[in-house]
Design a protein around this motif. Structure first.
Motif, short mmCIF file in Angstrom:
data_model
loop_
_atom_site.label_atom_id
_atom_site.label_comp_id
_atom_site.label_asym_id
_atom_site.label_seq_id
_atom_site.Cartn_x
_atom_site.Cartn_y
_atom_site.Cartn_z
N ASN A 291 -30.36 42.92 -54.71
CA ASN A 291 -29.60 42.67 -55.94
C ASN A 291 -28.45 43.66 -56.08
O ASN A 291 -27.91 43.84 -57.16
N ALA B 255 -27.83 46.53 -56.83
CA ALA B 255 -28.12 47.74 -57.60
C ALA B 255 -26.88 48.60 -57.81
O ALA B 255 -26.91 49.81 -57.66
N LEU B 256 -25.77 47.96 -58.16
CA LEU B 256 -24.59 48.74 -58.56
C LEU B 256 -24.87 49.37 -59.92
O LEU B 256 -25.70 48.87 -60.67
N PHE B 257 -24.18 50.47 -60.21
CA PHE B 257 -24.39 51.13 -61.51
C PHE B 257 -23.46 50.49 -62.53
O PHE B 257 -22.25 50.70 -62.49
N PRO B 258 -24.00 49.71 -63.48
CA PRO B 258 -23.14 48.92 -64.36
C PRO B 258 -22.35 49.77 -65.35
O PRO B 258 -21.37 49.31 -65.90
N LEU B 259 -22.77 51.00 -65.58
CA LEU B 259 -22.10 51.82 -66.59
C LEU B 259 -21.00 52.69 -66.00
O LEU B 259 -20.36 53.45 -66.72
N MET B 260 -20.80 52.60 -64.69
CA MET B 260 -19.72 53.36 -64.08
C MET B 260 -18.64 52.40 -63.62
O MET B 260 -18.94 51.30 -63.17
N GLU C 173 -16.17 55.02 -59.36
CA GLU C 173 -17.25 56.00 -59.48
C GLU C 173 -18.50 55.51 -58.77
O GLU C 173 -19.25 56.29 -58.20
N PHE D 13 -20.05 57.68 -55.79
CA PHE D 13 -21.26 58.37 -56.28
C PHE D 13 -21.89 59.27 -55.21
O PHE D 13 -22.25 60.41 -55.47
N ASP E 78 -33.28 48.57 -63.99
CA ASP E 78 -33.67 48.08 -62.67
C ASP E 78 -34.03 49.27 -61.77
O ASP E 78 -33.20 50.13 -61.52
N ASN F 182 -34.27 49.47 -58.76
CA ASN F 182 -33.41 49.55 -57.59
C ASN F 182 -32.25 50.51 -57.79
O ASN F 182 -31.76 51.11 -56.85
N GLN F 183 -31.81 50.63 -59.06
CA GLN F 183 -30.70 51.55 -59.31
C GLN F 183 -31.12 52.99 -59.08
O GLN F 183 -30.35 53.80 -58.58
N ALA G 252 -31.30 53.31 -55.39
CA ALA G 252 -29.97 53.34 -54.80
C ALA G 252 -29.36 54.73 -54.93
O ALA G 252 -28.80 55.28 -53.99
N LEU H 284 -28.43 57.33 -51.94
CA LEU H 284 -27.09 57.89 -51.75
C LEU H 284 -27.11 59.42 -51.78
O LEU H 284 -26.08 60.06 -51.71
N ARG I 197 -26.92 60.71 -64.45
CA ARG I 197 -25.86 59.74 -64.22
C ARG I 197 -26.31 58.29 -64.33
O ARG I 197 -25.51 57.41 -64.59
N PRO J 274 -27.70 57.50 -69.16
CA PRO J 274 -26.69 56.59 -69.75
C PRO J 274 -27.26 55.22 -70.07
O PRO J 274 -26.92 54.63 -71.09
#
Lengths: 357, 307
Positions: A84, A86-91, A95, A99, B200, B202-203, B206, B210, B220, B224
């Motif tokens: 899915n 898993a991008l960070f939706p709040l950045m 960013e 990251f 999620d 996964n975040q 992730a 990283l 981070r 938030p």
């Protein structure tokens, strides 16, 4: 920089369930390697073991020759692209991409610069300050790839990242992924249940079933020379006959089935006879050998090919796929025809890799 | 509206709408409005109500400036009206309560939402809920007993040799803060847990993949995401604390007056409902302002909280 990966007798148990069963494979540096299999076959578990989110119960995993057991995901030279994303939706996008660099203490201006470079690499100019929700599915895909590339991983792990896209975009992204892999030279390990994806993109494919690696080969061999019935029927269609091998010699054999006796290749252990639909030729007269009389039940015109379904006297369903070259007449349902195949295009294969094999 | 009519029929729909209106207008809006109105009138003997002296005035509100005392705010000395001092300290310690509940609830909600196996979740929630079945009065008295001079806490600490002499715990504002934290920590926990659970996993993985260390993942990614939950929990805990009368009435020391006690004193002991109403509205007004400012500072909008 890229690294090879060795899986050495790797097993993974969840309670009593063995998700991955004695998997051995050497993946070369810079290779595009796919694990292909139905859901629940253990391919995602392999990916999670390589990335470090799951530890193998038995066996050794080496990345670039170094044993990585016990290393946390953030200590391994791998980057995982989630199903899915898993991008960070709040950045904002940049960013997200930077990251991994932020974590490594790279100063902000440098991070921004690198993010812009990576955005250019994945063909997404002018999106640095957008938010994730403003991007389309394909664009998010590229951001996820850029984010993973930012940490300059030796190995990229991709967990069915294209499954959420529509067909057209998926085909486009296949080519794109392949191009990015060639450009960066990073080892890609790709997980998918879609045979088209695996065959089209990979240098080599490992077909999995029930935790076991059934066959590792380049895409052509996977399709043309499957080692067993599972690989043959998971990758592509087949007409399958049960029967018995008679007078085997020089890799060929006669195969007695209720429908008739056929000549076919016998590359290894005995099992069932597999013939791909596109190797079936439809003709009015019976041939000398390997000929099955059928009554056509359905003729489906698919555009570039015609799918012809027939039923034998004994009630066995057969399917043949004919290329549509625009001039050959297309048979109609109800016709009495013969499906004929060449012995070299038919193979007798065992069911699937057995325990301990 | 049409949906309601179709589903429940005319009679039931209008009955419920009527009851809701009755509750809102008759039981909430009108009494509050009456209080607001009377807060602008002077406190008069019954005979003079409606007479020439009964005019609108700000005198009730200005009463808060009377009676200058020395205000010692963490070593900073300056003169301040006694009631404003209580008012400021009430707001301040309500903030402290909010902060402590957050510090307690954050790791706990993370544990509940992301670490613990779903199988043991119902048991853990039950354990959290059990204290709520006991009334707030009893729980406050329980803390009174625990903290009292010859109480179990002092006895325990002296037995294990941490202290050699009893400590006067019920002094200043600390007993109120402790009891309010205990009373309202779940109001912080649940919104926070909800927010945390909607993240999620996964975040988190992730960010981990990283290379982010655990504290940066929290700073981070998780924090938030939880901001709306934190905001709604904080607003609830802060408002409930600042408006609590029962807890400070039971456990407070003479040196730790809560502003609600001031209001109660004026209304019930002084029988001056007009001034009491004025003070109550000042409390409401300043709490609302404090919350709005905090929301502006942390960049949360009202719609985030409603979620």
């Amino acid at each position: 920089m890229s690294a090879g990966i060795d899986l050495d007798n790797v097993c993974c148990d969840f309670g009593k369930f063995r998700a991955v069963d004695h998997v051995n494979v050497n993946i070369q540096p810079g290779e595009f390697f796919s694990f292909l299999g139905p859901s629940g076959c253990g391919k995602t578990t392999i990916l999670r073991m390589i990335s470090g989110f799951t530890e193998p119960t038995e066996g050794v995993i080496r990345i670039g020759g170094k044993d990585v057991r016990g290393q946390r995901p953030n200590q391994r030279p791998t980057a995982l692209i989630f199903q899915n994303l898993a991008l960070f939706p709040l950045m904002p996008i940049w960013e997200n991409i930077a990251f991994g660099l932020e974590v490594r203490g790279v100063p902000k201006a440098k991070r921004r610069e690198r993010a812009e470079e990576l955005l250019a690499l994945v063909d997404l100019h002018d999106s640095a300050d957008k938010m994730v929700s403003q991007l389309s599915g394909g664009q998010k895909q590229r951001v996820a790839i850029a984010r993973a590339l930012a940490v300059e991983p030796a190995v990229m792990l991709l967990d069915e990242p294209l499954s959420a896209l529509d067909l057209k975009l998926r085909q486009h992204m296949r080519a794109e992924l392949r191009a990015i892999q060639k450009r960066t030279g990073v080892t890609f390990i790709y997980i998918t249940h879609d045979q088209g994806e695996a065959l089209a993109m990979s240098d080599r494919v490992g077909v999995m079933s029930q935790g076991r690696l059934q066959q590792v080969a380049n895409p052509r061999d996977i399709y043309n020379n499957p080692v067993n019935g599972f690989v043959a029927s998971f990758v592509g269609e087949n007409n399958i006959f049960s029967g018995e091998v008679q007078n085997a010699a020089d890799g060929m054999a006669s195969f007695a089935t209720p429908t008739g006796t056929f000549r076919a290749r016998l590359p290894g252990a005995e099992g069932k006879l597999y013939v791909r639909p596109e190797h079936m030729v439809l003709q009015a007269k019976a041939a000398k050998e390997n000929s099955v009389a059928v009554t056509l039940t359905e003729v489906a015109f698919e555009g570039n090919f015609v799918s012809v379904h027939g039923v034998t006297e004994g009630g066995k369903n057969m399917v043949a796929e004919l290329r549509n070259d625009g001039s050959t007449p297309i048979p109609s349902a109800g016709a009495q025809m013969h499906m004929v195949f060449d012995a070299r295009n038919a193979a007798i294969l065992p069911d699937s890799a057995t325990a301990g094999a | 509206m049409n949906d309601l009519l179709r589903r429940y029929g005319k009679g039931l729909t209008w009955t419920f709408i009527g009851l809701t209106f009755f509750w809102l207008i008759i039981l909430v809006v009108l009494p509050d409005f009456k209080l607001l109105e009377s807060s602008f009138r002077p406190y008069l003997p019954v005979k003079e109500i409606g007479g020439p002296k009964d005019v609108y005035t700000f005198n009730n509100y200005l009463q808060i400036f009377g009676n200058q005392v020395d205000f010692n705010f963490f070593g900073l000395h300056f003169p301040l009206a006694a009631r404003i001092k209580v008012f400021v300290l009430t707001i301040f310690y309500s903030g402290v309560v909010t902060l402590i509940t957050f510090i307690m609830a954050y790791p706990l909600s993370f544990y509940l939402a992301k670490v613990v196996s779903p199988k043991s979740l119902p048991t853990l929630f039950l354990l959290l809920f059990v204290p709520l079945w006991v009334s707030e009065v009893l729980r406050s008295f329980a803390w009174y007993i625990i903290l009292t001079l010859k109480g179990p806490l002092n006895v325990f600490l002296m037995t294990i040799g941490v202290i050699s002499e009893e400590i006067r715990w019920i002094d200043g504002y600390s007993p109120v803060v402790v009891t309010l934290v205990y009373a309202y920590v779940l109001f912080m926990l649940f919104p926070l847990y909800n927010a945390m659970q909607s993240l999620d996993s996964n975040q988190i993985e992730a960010a981990d993949d990283l290379g982010a260390p655990w504290w940066r993942i929290h700073w981070r990614v998780i924090l938030p995401h939880c901001k709306p939950g934190i905001a709604s929990g904080a607003v609830m805990v802060f408002m409930l604390s600042a408006g609590s009368l029962l807890v400070p009435a039971i456990i407070n020391s003479t040196t730790g007056n809560w502003f609600t006690q001031t209001i109660q004193g004026i209304m019930l002991e002084g029988q001056d409902w007009n001034a009491g109403a004025a003070f109550a509205f000042m409390l409401l007004l300043f709490c609302t302002i404090a919350v709005s400012v905090a929301m502006r500072v942390f960049r949360v909008s009202l719609s985030d909280i409603a979620k």
